[in-house]
Enzyme design. Structure first.
Site: not given
Ligand SMILES: Cc1cc2nc3c(=O)[nH]c(=O)nc-3n(C[C@H](O)[C@H](O)[C@H](O)COP(=O)(O)O)c2cc1C
Length: 303
Positions: A21, A69-70, A72, A130, A217, A243, A265
């Site tokens: 997401s 990221n923030a 929100g 979040c 990341g 993650g 993600g």
């Molecule tokens: C730009 C951005 C927006 C995100 N928005 C959401 C969100 O709306 N809801 C949520 O549960 N996680 C959100 N996440 C978290 C990701 O879904 C994920 O849990 C997290 O980034 C770790 O996985 P990754 O390292 O593969 O990105 C967001 C992450 C990023 C980078």
């Protein structure tokens, strides 16, 4: 060819590779880059009962091997999702799931109840993790009482597969996972972002408008993997691991640690087709190592 299908609650996923997401829009944005039907499923952008503006800019910052990221939870609210987005995504040939957020228990439940009505959405992912919203969000996911209250309220009104997304910003993630299981979650997904920050030394100010933000990341992968490994030993419901996954080898690591499925993600921003490559890589690994099904690998780590 090995069998890549996995089950999560009542979901039968064609393969265990899902997109996370907030990093894959509503899926349609990626349709020009890849065949969406090749992946197991898509978690769409975080959706809330009411529209949310999100946080002020700057709300993103690059870090070594990752990003902060923030955002929100910027979104136009669940009614907009139902009227304007759902008709466009409902026939995508993969499992379409909605990530649900809120500021109060009532908001979470009301949003989930509306999504329960949508035929082509077989599951929600409850984001109680979040770090980027002042009120609610992570507050529910960092203690068992908060988690219990919100999951209980949603479980009453949501009758399909309920996945609860956990925060890594806790002392012991297994305690929250056990609470989710006890309150009737069908699965947990972990991890959301890790709280972090960055400072602009010329301005002597924080880089992000919110001061702190969520780290994601490749840099977070070892932490996420450790948490999946610990959680697998603590609960019986399936785990969706995420993650820092950036290739099929990372995905296999998560599955060996106990994940039934995985999400990608941040890496979608680096390579929009990474999820399809991960499906192909898992398939080749299974064939090469003589496995009939990906399910044989789940939790297969020998310690
Ligand atoms: C730009 C951005 C927006 C995100 N928005 C959401 C969100 O709306 N809801 C949520 O549960 N996680 C959100 N996440 C978290 C990701 O879904 C994920 O849990 C997290 O980034 C770790 O996985 P990754 O390292 O593969 O990105 C967001 C992450 C990023 C980078």
């Amino acid at each position: 060819m090995a069998d890549l299908s996995v089950n999560i609650g009542e979901l039968k996923l064609k393969n265990p590779v899902l997109t996370a997401s907030g990093t894959f829009g509503y899926g349609i944005e990626y349709a020009d880059f890849m065949d969406l039907s090749r992946i197991g499923g898509i978690f769409v952008k975080g959706t809330t009962l009411h529209p949310r503006e999100g946080n002020d800019y700057p709300r993103m910052a690059e870090t070594p091997s990752g990003m902060l990221n923030a955002v929100g939870l910027q979104n136009k609210g669940v009614n907009y999702f139902i009227s304007a987005i759902y008709p466009k995504i409902k026939d995508i040939d993969t499992c379409m799931m909605v990530n649900v957020s809120g500021s109060t228990v009532e908001d979470y439940a009301a949003c989930a109840e509306k999504i329960n009505e949508l035929d082509k959405i077989p599951a929600i992912e409850l984001n109680i993790s979040c770090p980027n919203v002042k009120q609610g969000g992570m507050a529910f996911g960092t203690n068992c009482a908060g988690a219990s209250e919100v999951i209980k309220a949603v479980r009453k009104v949501y009758h399909k597969t309920l996945i609860v997304k956990l925060s890594p910003n806790v002392t012991d993630i297994t305690e929250i996972a056990k609470t989710a299981e006890a309150e009737g979650a069908d699965a947990v997904s972990l991890i959301n972002t890790l709280m972090g920050m960055a400072i602009d030394i010329e301005r002597r100010k924080p880089v992000l408008s919110t001061v702190t933000g969520g780290l994601s990341g490749p840099c977070v992968k070892p932490v996420a993997l450790r948490m999946v490994y610990q959680t697998y030993k603590a609960i019986k419901i399936p785990i969706i691991g995420l993650g820092g996954i950036s290739n099929w080898k990372d995905a296999i690591e998560f599955i060996l640690a106990g994940a039934t499925a995985i999400q990608i993600g941040t890496y979608n921003f680096v390579d929009p087709t990474v999820s399809v490559k991960v499906v192909e890589g898992i398939n080749e690994y299974l064939d090469k190592n003589g496995f009939q099904s990906v399910r044989e690998l789940i939790g297969g780590l020998e310690v």
